[in-house]
Structures are given as C-alpha cells and as structure tokens.
Scaffold this motif. Structure first.
Motif, PDB file in Angstrom:
ATOM      1  N   PHE A 268       4.443  -4.104  38.412  1.00 17.32           N
ATOM      2  CA  PHE A 268       4.720  -4.342  37.447  1.00 17.32           C
ATOM      3  C   PHE A 268       3.058  -3.891  36.287  1.00 17.32           C
ATOM      4  O   PHE A 268       2.948  -4.273  34.864  1.00 17.32           O
ATOM      5  N   ALA A 269       2.019  -3.108  36.884  1.00 20.40           N
ATOM      6  CA  ALA A 269       1.161  -2.826  35.611  1.00 20.40           C
ATOM      7  C   ALA A 269       1.447  -1.445  35.201  1.00 20.40           C
ATOM      8  O   ALA A 269       1.279  -1.089  34.165  1.00 20.40           O
ATOM      9  N   SER A 270       2.609  -0.800  35.201  1.00 17.98           N
ATOM     10  CA  SER A 270       3.721   0.189  34.419  1.00 17.98           C
ATOM     11  C   SER A 270       4.381  -0.725  33.046  1.00 17.98           C
ATOM     12  O   SER A 270       5.394  -1.393  33.981  1.00 17.98           O
ATOM     13  N   ARG A 271       3.937  -1.041  31.875  1.00 16.29           N
ATOM     14  CA  ARG A 271       4.180  -1.784  30.882  1.00 16.29           C
ATOM     15  C   ARG A 271       6.025  -0.684  30.744  1.00 16.29           C
ATOM     16  O   ARG A 271       6.727  -1.359  30.797  1.00 16.29           O
ATOM     17  N   GLN A 272       6.381   0.390  31.035  1.00 17.43           N
ATOM     18  CA  GLN A 272       7.067   0.507  31.507  1.00 17.43           C
ATOM     19  C   GLN A 272       8.466   0.205  32.718  1.00 17.43           C
ATOM     20  O   GLN A 272       9.570  -0.037  32.800  1.00 17.43           O
ATOM     21  N   PHE A 273       7.811  -0.044  33.694  1.00 18.22           N
ATOM     22  CA  PHE A 273       8.868  -0.766  34.266  1.00 18.22           C
ATOM     23  C   PHE A 273       9.363  -1.821  34.894  1.00 18.22           C
ATOM     24  O   PHE A 273      10.212  -2.533  34.654  1.00 18.22           O
ATOM     25  N   THR A 274       7.906  -2.647  34.229  1.00 19.42           N
ATOM     26  CA  THR A 274       8.598  -4.030  33.344  1.00 19.42           C
ATOM     27  C   THR A 274       9.090  -3.809  32.365  1.00 19.42           C
ATOM     28  O   THR A 274      10.832  -4.986  32.355  1.00 19.42           O
ATOM     29  N   ALA A 275       9.666  -2.841  31.385  1.00 22.75           N
ATOM     30  CA  ALA A 275      10.345  -3.464  30.480  1.00 22.75           C
ATOM     31  C   ALA A 275      12.438  -3.068  30.913  1.00 22.75           C
ATOM     32  O   ALA A 275      12.544  -3.450  30.912  1.00 22.75           O
ATOM     33  N   VAL A 276      12.206  -2.319  32.102  1.00 27.66           N
ATOM     34  CA  VAL A 276      12.852  -1.207  32.217  1.00 27.66           C
ATOM     35  C   VAL A 276      13.743  -2.209  33.028  1.00 27.66           C
ATOM     36  O   VAL A 276      14.913  -3.421  33.108  1.00 27.66           O
ATOM     37  N   ASN A 277      12.992  -3.295  33.972  1.00 24.69           N
ATOM     38  CA  ASN A 277      13.737  -4.455  34.629  1.00 24.69           C
ATOM     39  C   ASN A 277      13.208  -5.096  34.070  1.00 24.69           C
ATOM     40  O   ASN A 277      14.976  -5.879  34.066  1.00 24.69           O
ATOM     41  N   VAL A 278      13.439  -5.554  32.329  1.00 23.39           N
ATOM     42  CA  VAL A 278      14.185  -6.450  31.475  1.00 23.39           C
ATOM     43  C   VAL A 278      15.449  -5.793  31.195  1.00 23.39           C
ATOM     44  O   VAL A 278      16.375  -6.610  31.046  1.00 23.39           O
ATOM     45  N   LEU A 281      18.012  -7.348  33.955  1.00 15.40           N
ATOM     46  CA  LEU A 281      18.071  -8.155  34.310  1.00 15.40           C
ATOM     47  C   LEU A 281      19.297  -8.546  32.516  1.00 15.40           C
ATOM     48  O   LEU A 281      20.259  -9.283  33.141  1.00 15.40           O
ATOM     49  N   CYS A 282      18.904  -8.250  31.190  1.00 16.59           N
ATOM     50  CA  CYS A 282      19.892  -8.309  30.207  1.00 16.59           C
ATOM     51  C   CYS A 282      21.338  -7.659  30.694  1.00 16.59           C
ATOM     52  O   CYS A 282      22.004  -8.576  30.754  1.00 16.59           O
ATOM     53  N   VAL A 283      21.464  -6.225  30.849  1.00 14.57           N
ATOM     54  CA  VAL A 283      22.423  -5.506  31.917  1.00 14.57           C
ATOM     55  C   VAL A 283      23.686  -6.081  32.227  1.00 14.57           C
ATOM     56  O   VAL A 283      24.608  -6.553  32.775  1.00 14.57           O
ATOM     57  N   TYR A 284      22.768  -6.851  33.937  1.00 19.68           N
ATOM     58  CA  TYR A 284      23.703  -6.963  35.271  1.00 19.68           C
ATOM     59  C   TYR A 284      23.698  -8.475  34.552  1.00 19.68           C
ATOM     60  O   TYR A 284      24.808  -8.808  35.629  1.00 19.68           O
ATOM     61  N   ALA A 285      23.110  -9.219  34.020  1.00 16.99           N
ATOM     62  CA  ALA A 285      23.693 -10.565  34.153  1.00 16.99           C
ATOM     63  C   ALA A 285      25.150 -10.447  33.095  1.00 16.99           C
ATOM     64  O   ALA A 285      25.484 -10.628  32.868  1.00 16.99           O
ATOM     65  N   ALA A 286      24.626  -9.732  32.085  1.00 20.47           N
ATOM     66  CA  ALA A 286      26.132  -9.201  31.165  1.00 20.47           C
ATOM     67  C   ALA A 286      26.895  -8.450  32.412  1.00 20.47           C
ATOM     68  O   ALA A 286      28.252  -9.258  31.951  1.00 20.47           O
ATOM     69  N   GLY A 417      22.794 -11.264  38.157  1.00 19.48           N
ATOM     70  CA  GLY A 417      24.550 -11.486  38.316  1.00 19.48           C
ATOM     71  C   GLY A 417      24.731 -12.537  38.542  1.00 19.48           C
ATOM     72  O   GLY A 417      25.515 -13.252  38.576  1.00 19.48           O
ATOM     73  N   LEU A 418      24.285 -13.387  39.838  1.00 22.46           N
ATOM     74  CA  LEU A 418      24.401 -14.221  40.154  1.00 22.46           C
ATOM     75  C   LEU A 418      23.873 -15.628  39.375  1.00 22.46           C
ATOM     76  O   LEU A 418      24.817 -16.204  39.520  1.00 22.46           O
ATOM     77  N   ILE A 419      22.947 -15.338  38.731  1.00 18.71           N
ATOM     78  CA  ILE A 419      22.477 -16.380  37.393  1.00 18.71           C
ATOM     79  C   ILE A 419      23.439 -16.236  36.462  1.00 18.71           C
ATOM     80  O   ILE A 419      24.079 -17.464  35.875  1.00 18.71           O
ATOM     81  N   ALA A 420      24.171 -15.316  36.214  1.00 21.84           N
ATOM     82  CA  ALA A 420      25.018 -15.034  35.040  1.00 21.84           C
ATOM     83  C   ALA A 420      26.476 -16.063  35.326  1.00 21.84           C
ATOM     84  O   ALA A 420      27.229 -16.909  34.859  1.00 21.84           O
ATOM     85  N   LEU A 455      23.380 -10.379  25.506  1.00 22.28           N
ATOM     86  CA  LEU A 455      22.502 -10.399  26.191  1.00 22.28           C
ATOM     87  C   LEU A 455      22.274  -8.603  26.146  1.00 22.28           C
ATOM     88  O   LEU A 455      21.163  -7.529  26.323  1.00 22.28           O
ATOM     89  N   LEU A 456      23.502  -7.784  25.841  1.00 16.91           N
ATOM     90  CA  LEU A 456      23.464  -6.533  26.355  1.00 16.91           C
ATOM     91  C   LEU A 456      23.433  -6.137  24.722  1.00 16.91           C
ATOM     92  O   LEU A 456      21.800  -4.380  24.910  1.00 16.91           O
ATOM     93  N   VAL A 457      23.435  -6.450  23.437  1.00 18.05           N
ATOM     94  CA  VAL A 457      22.259  -5.733  22.724  1.00 18.05           C
ATOM     95  C   VAL A 457      21.052  -6.258  22.522  1.00 18.05           C
ATOM     96  O   VAL A 457      20.289  -5.928  22.107  1.00 18.05           O
ATOM     97  N   LEU A 458      20.482  -7.576  23.058  1.00 16.74           N
ATOM     98  CA  LEU A 458      19.266  -7.450  23.777  1.00 16.74           C
ATOM     99  C   LEU A 458      18.598  -6.733  24.319  1.00 16.74           C
ATOM    100  O   LEU A 458      18.090  -6.558  23.962  1.00 16.74           O
TER     101      LEU A 458
END
Length: 532
Positions: A268-278, A281-286, A417-420, A455-458
C-alpha cells in the motif's frame, strides 16, 4: 492413471489442450455460477424454508465470507503442494458442499454448507488460470487464456438465466445440485489430462493466523449488521461489532509484524494502488447490494418469476461479455482516470433508473420501459469501468507484485459485497419479514438504491481526484491477460507476468497472498484466478 503431458508443452489445438481448457472452465464456472444465481433463488428459498430476511442475507454472506477470507491463501497452497492437486481438492470440496446445500432441511444447515462452499471456492478459483498458464506451450498460452476467459464469460452471462430456469423448474435445490455432475465431469479430466505443476521456490510459513483474524473480523461485523434490525442495539450486537473492529485492528498489527504476511502493508506504499482499492470497495459494495436487492424486487414487487428475473438481469452481463475487451484497449490508450470516473457515474444512473421498477413492470412493455433501460445503462457503466480497474491495479505496483495486487483487489471486492449485503437492509430500514410484503420491500428498495448509487458517485469522485496514468513505460507494466471481464461479484484474478525459471520447465505463477524473501525477486508470488 494420468497421461498428462509435461507442463508447458501442451498445444491448444490438441485433444489434451481442449480437455485442459474444458476442466478449468468447468471449475471456475462452478464458483461464478454460485456467486450470481443465488440472488435469483432467494425468495423461493425463503418461502420453502420459512426463513426471515436475515437468513437470506446469511445464505449469500456465509459463502462470500469464507471465499473472501481464504482466497489469498488458495494459490499459495497450489504453489506448494501442486496446483492440480489443490484445484481437484477444491472442486471435490465445492461439489460436496453443494450437495449439502441442495439437501439442506433448514436454513441453519444451508448457511453452514454455504460457508463450506466458500472454502472450496477459495481452493479452486486461484488454480484455474494458473493451470492454464502452467500447462500450455508459451506460443499458445495467450490463445488458451483467451479461450478460458471467453468461455468463462459466457458461463457468467447465462448463469442468472440457468438459475432462474432451475428455480422455476426442478426447484432451487438444483441450483446447488447441478455442481455435482459438473464436478464429476471436471475431476477425472483434470486427473488424467492436466499436468501437475508447482513452484520449487515456494517456501516459508502460510499466514494462517492472518487469514483466521481477517475472517473472524468480517464475520463478527457481518453478524452485528445482519442481526441489528431484529435485535436492535442489544449487548450481543454491540459486542459483536466491537470485537469485529478490534480483531480487524489486531489483523493489521499482525500483518505489520509477521515475517511473511498474507497482506504485506508495504504494497500500500503505492498511493495509486491504495486509491484504486478504495474505488473497488465503493463499486463492489454498490454492486453487491444492488444485485442482492434487485433480484428480490423483480420477483416480490414486479411479479417476475425466477426465470423472468434472471433473464431480466441478463443484459448487464451480456454487455460486459461483448465489450469489455474493447473497453480495456480504450483504457490503455486514454489512461484510467476517465473510465474510472465515468464508469461509476454511468452505473449509478442505471441504479437510479431501477427506481422505476414497480408493480407495473412485470409486463413486456413494463420491462422495456422500466427494467431494460436500467440494466442496460448499468451494463454500460460496468463495461466502462471493470477492465480499466483491473489494468490500473496491476500497473500501480511493481511487476513482481502484480499477482499479490490482483489477489488483494479481488478479496477487497468480495469483502465489500459481503458488508453491503449485511448493511443495506439495516440502513434502508428493512424488517425481518420485508421480503414477504411487496409494499414494504418496494419502500425500502427505493431507499436502498440511492445509497448504492451514492457509493458509486463517491468512487467516481475518488477516481477523478487520485487516479493518474501509472508512471513507467507500458512495456514495463503488468497488463491483464484476461480480456473478458464479467466479474459482477469481484474483478478477475490475474497472474503476474511470467518469470523464467530453470528449475522447472513451464513453471508458472505464484499464488496470491504468498510472498518471498527480500532477495530481489519481490515479495509477491503470482496469482492465477477466475473471471470473478
């Protein structure tokens, strides 16, 4: 007795090559089908077993819980003990658990069997593509991966249709029992024709503690969210939530201190990797919340049969099947920022269009005016989004860690998806018996869809603010090998680029989540995976 060829020598045009593709597609399709068709079967399961909404949530989440918690270890076991061996064990395990699901006399047994299914899925899913890579001659490998990816995409697309037909025909139990003959066909072919392969450099301990802590943390938080509507802010619910959060904190600390963690914090030292995983989370929760509720809305409120509901949702996956490869190529040309911003916004519009679905949407004209526009717009959004998301995940880390990055991204999507599925009914105010009342479910569905769209807009806002074209020459970056993306439950697992190894002819990828010593090879082994 096996007549499998030497790893790395099989040709696609040969009979053995066709059999290898067949068995790996069958194995991965079992997991994909059970991840998608279950939503269509939920109303009938609830009626037949006399369960409340919480039991239906657990029917989905018990499977997702064990699959998400253990998938990072699945490929590591294959590297160590043999990819074919672990794949076959996973297929047999999955089939036995599926039979238990199909024979379950009550909801408790069904939920326990679903959890066992997830364990089998975590064993076989990472091995499917890894076997393709390890088995075929380098000159034929791209073609073999293309066949595997395309056929798997077809399976994902027809899954809801087949599931609906089974529910309306022989019954929902056959959604699970169908896996038994598929496994009976898959296992003998694998044992006879697929060559065994393993990574001679796989070593070190498995991070069992990390996997257990992650699964327990998810389980306790999920329990608190699902039980809160019925029990309120009881001591049990609050205690489960607090313990889940504390175990999550312990998991993070353990991963920071272990010599060989399942989830190395350094990635997670890669800021882009961290951002894409966030964003993931938003997309697949939705998406997880949407597909859980939409299948029930179509049946309980709009009056669709299970087959009708499955068919109604089909355009989303068909669009992904047809156009995801082109979307990936476009993302490579224009960069990931625009697709990762526009895709979630388009998908959010599709979810808001689902608010039109109601009691009058069950006719042909109602489908054409209310349902089809919504699922088509959602499909366009996912086409725009998913392939560039996978490519950005791989390109945002060192090539040697691409397999690990893909495994983390896949697990993050499943956990989201599980949490959503656990949280949305609580947030939307659904009571335990809401799915039995068309009026009550419709009212809560109208509250839930804007939450999913939000969530998708976020996710789109985060993408616009943080995602940039990865630095470095394109030829130095890991790129997706699977052109077809039909991953509604999660993005496809992807392997890291090959590294020649003189120790074993045709040696292929490492399992997701396992990592080597700091010896210049990087700390990620490769991941082989499924289409979602």
């Amino acid at each position: 007795m096996s007549d499998a060829a030497v790893p790395g020598t099989i040709r696609v045009a040969s009979a053995t090559g066709r059999r290898v593709v067949l068995t790996t597609v069958l194995g991965s399709s079992m997991v994909m089908l059970d991840s998608t068709v279950i939503n269509v079967a939920l109303p009938r399961i609830g009626k037949d077993l006399g369960t409340d909404l919480a039991a239906l949530q657990w029917t989905v989440n018990a499977y997702m819980l064990t699959l998400a918690g253990l998938i990072l270890l699945g490929g590591s076991l294959g590297d160590r003990y043999g990819r074919r061996r672990v794949f076959v064990v996973g297929v047999v395990w999955f089939a036995v658990a599926s039979a238990l699901c199909g024979l379950a006399p009550n909801a408790a047994v069904l939920i326990a069997a679903r959890a066992l299914q997830g364990i089998g899925g975590a064993l076989l899913t990472p091995g499917s593509l890894a076997l393709i890579q390890a088995s075929f001659h380098p000159d034929d490998r791209a073609r073999a991966v293309g066949l595997w990816s395309g056929l798997g995409g077809v399976g994902a697309a027809v899954g809801p249709f087949v599931g609906g037909w089974l529910v309306d025909g022989p019954g929902w139990r056959w959604v699970f029992l169908l896996n038994v003959p598929l496994a009976a066909l898959c296992v003998p072919v694998a044992l006879r024709h697929v060559p065994e392969s393993r990574d001679p450099r796989a070593r070190g301990r498995f991070d069992v503690l990390g996997a257990v802590l992650a699964a327990l943390a998810l389980a306790l938080v999920t329990y608190a969210l699902i039980e809160a509507p019925g029990q309120g802010a009881s001591a049990v619910v609050i205690g489960a939530a607090v313990c889940g959060i504390l175990l999550g904190a312990v998991f993070v600390q353990v991963e920071r201190t272990r010599a060989e963690p399942m989830l190395p914090p350094s990635v997670f030292a890669s800021r882009q990797f961290t951002a894409v995983n966030v964003i993931t989370l938003c997309v697949y929760a939705a998406l997880g919340g949407y597909f859980f509720l939409a299948a029930i809305q179509l049946q309980v409120v709009a009056g669709y049969s299970a087959l009708g509901a499955g068919t109604a949702l089909l355009p989303t996956t068909v669009l992904m099947l047809l156009f995801s490869a082109a979307s990936g190529e476009l993302g490579q040309r224009i960069g990931p920022r625009i697709p990762l911003t526009a895709g979630p916004l388009i998908a959010a519009a599709g979810m808001l269009l689902m608010l039109r679905v109601g009691p009058g949407s069950g006719s042909v004209s109602g489908y054409l005016t209310d349902v089809l526009p919504a699922v088509a717009v959602l499909g366009v959004g996912l086409v725009t989004l998913v392939a560039p998301l996978t490519a950005t995940v791989l390109a945002s880390v060192d090539t040697a860690r691409a397999g690990l990055a893909s495994g983390i991204n896949n697990a993050a999507a499943r956990a989201a998806g599980l949490i959503a599925v656990a949280a949305l009914p609580l947030l939307a105010g659904m009571g335990p018996e809401a799915y039995r009342s068309a009026d009550e479910f419709a009212a809560t569905f109208r509250r839930a869809m804007p939450m999913c769209a939000g969530l998708l807009v976020l996710g789109a806002a985060i993408a616009w603010a943080t995602v940039r074209t990865p630095a470095g020459a394109p030829e130095e970056q890991a790129r997706p090998e699977c052109a077809v993306h039909c991953g509604i439950a999660a993005p496809p697992l992807e392997p890291a680029p090959e590294e020649p190894a003189p120790e074993e002819h045709g040696r292929e990828g490492h399992g997701p989540g396992e990592h080597g010593r700091e010896d210049g090879r990087g700390d990620a082994r490769r991941a082989g995976g499924g289409t979602g």
